[in-house]
Scaffold this motif. Structure first.
Motif, PDB file in Angstrom:
ATOM      1  N   PHE A 160       0.801  -1.216   0.000  1.00  0.00           N
ATOM      2  CA  PHE A 160       0.000   0.000   0.000  1.00  0.00           C
ATOM      3  C   PHE A 160       0.841   1.277   0.000  1.00  0.00           C
ATOM      4  O   PHE A 160       0.300   2.372  -0.103  1.00  0.00           O
ATOM      5  CB  PHE A 160      -0.961   0.005   1.200  1.00  0.00           C
ATOM      6  CG  PHE A 160      -2.163  -0.856   0.984  1.00  0.00           C
ATOM      7  CD1 PHE A 160      -3.268  -0.387   0.299  1.00  0.00           C
ATOM      8  CD2 PHE A 160      -2.189  -2.155   1.462  1.00  0.00           C
ATOM      9  CE1 PHE A 160      -4.372  -1.197   0.093  1.00  0.00           C
ATOM     10  CE2 PHE A 160      -3.283  -2.974   1.264  1.00  0.00           C
ATOM     11  CZ  PHE A 160      -4.385  -2.499   0.569  1.00  0.00           C
TER      12      PHE A 160
ATOM     13  N   TRP B 244       0.206   4.380  -2.281  1.00  0.00           N
ATOM     14  CA  TRP B 244      -1.046   5.128  -2.138  1.00  0.00           C
ATOM     15  C   TRP B 244      -1.285   5.672  -0.734  1.00  0.00           C
ATOM     16  O   TRP B 244      -2.039   6.623  -0.556  1.00  0.00           O
ATOM     17  CB  TRP B 244      -2.236   4.226  -2.498  1.00  0.00           C
ATOM     18  CG  TRP B 244      -2.119   3.695  -3.880  1.00  0.00           C
ATOM     19  CD1 TRP B 244      -2.419   4.353  -5.041  1.00  0.00           C
ATOM     20  CD2 TRP B 244      -1.648   2.416  -4.256  1.00  0.00           C
ATOM     21  NE1 TRP B 244      -2.158   3.557  -6.112  1.00  0.00           N
ATOM     22  CE2 TRP B 244      -1.678   2.340  -5.658  1.00  0.00           C
ATOM     23  CE3 TRP B 244      -1.186   1.316  -3.550  1.00  0.00           C
ATOM     24  CZ2 TRP B 244      -1.277   1.234  -6.371  1.00  0.00           C
ATOM     25  CZ3 TRP B 244      -0.789   0.196  -4.264  1.00  0.00           C
ATOM     26  CH2 TRP B 244      -0.839   0.158  -5.656  1.00  0.00           C
ATOM     27  N   TYR B 245      -0.665   5.074   0.229  1.00  0.00           N
ATOM     28  CA  TYR B 245      -0.930   5.425   1.629  1.00  0.00           C
ATOM     29  C   TYR B 245       0.043   6.503   2.073  1.00  0.00           C
ATOM     30  O   TYR B 245       1.247   6.289   2.121  1.00  0.00           O
ATOM     31  CB  TYR B 245      -0.785   4.168   2.503  1.00  0.00           C
ATOM     32  CG  TYR B 245      -1.083   4.400   3.965  1.00  0.00           C
ATOM     33  CD1 TYR B 245      -2.385   4.562   4.398  1.00  0.00           C
ATOM     34  CD2 TYR B 245      -0.059   4.431   4.903  1.00  0.00           C
ATOM     35  CE1 TYR B 245      -2.664   4.755   5.742  1.00  0.00           C
ATOM     36  CE2 TYR B 245      -0.335   4.630   6.246  1.00  0.00           C
ATOM     37  CZ  TYR B 245      -1.636   4.786   6.655  1.00  0.00           C
ATOM     38  OH  TYR B 245      -1.907   4.979   7.986  1.00  0.00           O
ATOM     39  N   LYS B 246      -0.490   7.676   2.373  1.00  0.00           N
ATOM     40  CA  LYS B 246       0.358   8.789   2.821  1.00  0.00           C
ATOM     41  C   LYS B 246       0.266   8.993   4.332  1.00  0.00           C
ATOM     42  O   LYS B 246       1.267   9.183   4.996  1.00  0.00           O
ATOM     43  CB  LYS B 246      -0.038  10.083   2.096  1.00  0.00           C
ATOM     44  CG  LYS B 246       0.064   9.987   0.582  1.00  0.00           C
ATOM     45  CD  LYS B 246       1.455   9.623   0.132  1.00  0.00           C
ATOM     46  CE  LYS B 246       1.496   9.448  -1.376  1.00  0.00           C
ATOM     47  NZ  LYS B 246       2.488   8.556  -1.850  1.00  0.00           N
TER      48      LYS B 246
END
Length: 128
Positions: free
Chosen positions: A31, A34-36
């Protein structure tokens, strides 16, 4: 109707566990593109008490009362196949409650079709 969500401590603990599992999943490298950052409950909520509070404040149900006015022709059904309430003149039920069984997925499309059929019944339109 009170479904008593989170009425049992076990329910609350499973939801807290769910938040923790979701965090673990989103922390994986799969992930990372996409995962900030975590938006809710947020990185400041790390202890179980914080997560319990979050779950109590933010949990909600996505539940339809399907099947409570079951359609059919037997003694246990509430409406007939044309959605008319048994024993009551000029009353129909047109919602998820007429579904004979609770669907396993989202029931929006089925509800829309029930409404379309009810409109046909009211207009006297027959579909063979």
């Amino acid at each position: 109707m009170n479904p008593n969500y989170l009425g049992d401590r076990w329910d609350l603990e499973r939801m807290v566990q769910g938040v923790k599992i979701a965090r673990e999943i989103f922390a994986t490298s799969a992930f990372s593109p996409w995962y900030k950052q975590e938006l809710q409950p947020g990185p400041g909520h790390v202890g179980d008490d914080d997560l319990r509070t979050f779950v109590k404040q933010k949990s909600e149900s996505y539940h339809h009362q399907a099947g409570s006015c079951r359609m059919g022709i037997d003694d246990l059904s509430v409406v007939d196949p044309e959605l008319r309430v048994h024993g009551v003149r000029n009353l129909r039920v047109v919602d998820a409650s007429v579904m004979p069984a609770v669907p396993s997925g989202n029931c929006h499309t089925a509800i829309a079709m029930i409404a379309e059929r009810a409109a046909d019944f009211l207009r006297g339109v027959s579909r063979a």
